[in-house]
Design a protein around this motif. Sequence first.
Motif, short mmCIF file in Angstrom:
data_model
loop_
_atom_site.label_atom_id
_atom_site.label_comp_id
_atom_site.label_asym_id
_atom_site.label_seq_id
_atom_site.Cartn_x
_atom_site.Cartn_y
_atom_site.Cartn_z
N HIS A 217 0.83 -1.21 0.00
CA HIS A 217 0.00 0.00 0.00
C HIS A 217 0.87 1.26 0.00
O HIS A 217 0.57 2.23 -0.70
CB HIS A 217 -0.93 0.01 1.21
N THR B 156 -12.36 10.07 -1.04
CA THR B 156 -12.48 8.64 -1.36
C THR B 156 -12.98 8.45 -2.79
O THR B 156 -12.54 7.53 -3.50
CB THR B 156 -13.42 7.95 -0.38
N ILE C 100 -10.88 1.88 -0.49
CA ILE C 100 -12.00 0.99 -0.21
C ILE C 100 -11.59 -0.47 -0.01
O ILE C 100 -12.06 -1.12 0.94
CB ILE C 100 -13.06 1.11 -1.33
N PRO C 101 -10.72 -1.08 -0.85
CA PRO C 101 -10.40 -2.51 -0.67
C PRO C 101 -9.79 -2.82 0.70
O PRO C 101 -10.20 -3.79 1.36
CB PRO C 101 -9.40 -2.79 -1.79
N PHE C 102 -8.82 -2.02 1.14
CA PHE C 102 -8.17 -2.25 2.43
C PHE C 102 -9.18 -2.12 3.57
O PHE C 102 -9.22 -2.96 4.48
CB PHE C 102 -7.02 -1.27 2.62
N LEU D 147 -9.17 3.35 -4.71
CA LEU D 147 -8.43 2.09 -4.59
C LEU D 147 -7.34 2.13 -3.53
O LEU D 147 -7.18 1.18 -2.76
CB LEU D 147 -7.84 1.69 -5.94
N THR D 148 -6.59 3.21 -3.47
CA THR D 148 -5.46 3.28 -2.53
C THR D 148 -5.59 4.36 -1.49
O THR D 148 -4.84 4.38 -0.51
CB THR D 148 -4.15 3.53 -3.30
N PHE E 85 -12.46 -2.38 3.45
CA PHE E 85 -13.43 -3.48 3.39
C PHE E 85 -12.86 -4.73 4.05
O PHE E 85 -13.53 -5.40 4.85
CB PHE E 85 -13.81 -3.78 1.94
N ALA E 86 -11.60 -5.05 3.74
CA ALA E 86 -10.95 -6.23 4.33
C ALA E 86 -10.81 -6.06 5.84
O ALA E 86 -11.01 -7.02 6.61
CB ALA E 86 -9.58 -6.45 3.69
#
Length: 395
Positions: A57, A274, A329-331, A279-280, A333-334
Amino acid sequence: MLTGTVYAALWGPMIFVLSTIVLAIIFLRDFKVPYATNLLITYLVISLMFGAVLFIHFIAVPFSNDPVAYIILYFRFIIIGLFFMHLKGRNIDFGLLLHGALKFIACHAIIGFILSFFVIRFVVNVNSEDLNSNTFLYAFFYNSSFDLFGITVYRNQGLFWEPGILQIFMNFLFFMSSFVFRNKRYQVIAAILILTTYSTTGIAILLLQFIVLLFSGNTTRIQKIIVASFLVVVALPVFILNYNQKVNEGDTSSSEVTSSIMRVYDFAEGVNITGRYPLTGIGMSGDTYKSVKSSSTSLLSGYSSEFVDLIADRRSSNSIMYFLTRFGIPFVFAWFLLIYKQGLTKEKRWLFLLIIIISNLSEPLILDPFFVLIACSGLYSLFRFKLVGSKPYAI
């Protein structure tokens, strides 16, 4: 001690170093346990995986980044991992331990609230770069008050720097006492303490839990009547009174502004950033955040120029938006998936996650040790390994 307390604001680095030393000593002692090697391997694998994710990241963010912030977060994760592995090495029930800690916080808050009616004239001011608080014997803390039928009542904040943080822990206590341990005494105590914080968010979360409790199949008809009565007669009127006071307070011609307006601004800024970097995110550099942040002057119309200038240098109070703007968002969400998988309880995990999300919409705590510990428990729950001389064991 390291999540939202006055002590963390005053002596956070020292407490962190001492905690690290103590946990390291305890973890080394655990090597007397036959399966300590298995614990160590699991701990190292997870720590390396998390470090790799942070590194990827860091280099993927399209801005100059702050490596120190990533290092601090990583060390926080591995130190908390030591604590969690110690619990598993000794078969200590994480949920039971947390419930005991929450009960201690509740008992302290009860004493502090009662004392506030007698000792307020004896408090002294405590000042630091990040804190301005009043304390009695450095054990009880009082900052804000409200008027109740002509009586000045100090909002209950317990060990924390503001009442909004105490309500988070008391809502967790209410959740665990209602849905996990079925402890009616602390269920009532937690509900009353949430009301004494006079936190709009805290009371709203309590109302939500009351509604879930009403429709829960584990409550009798008498219990439902009691819960409904408390909801209608006490909790709901206090929430309405609290909400009306906070919406109507403040003068738009001065630099003083209600916290609700500041939170709306933080939310709007978070959505804006956001949406531009989904993505990052923009990384963990505070300077980058200031340069990327839009002015959003329409939200601040009517307020003084001094306040507008203050906004530009202020960290977001909305942890969720802060998290999204930093990591994407991906990080995020995880991360919340790990919180959902937490190792505390399987009871109403969706509600537990919702409490965390709503609470962090108004407090900058999502990456503080307590919430990292919750996420850490979810990550370790995904792994299975074989203990020496025993059946396969899920962490």
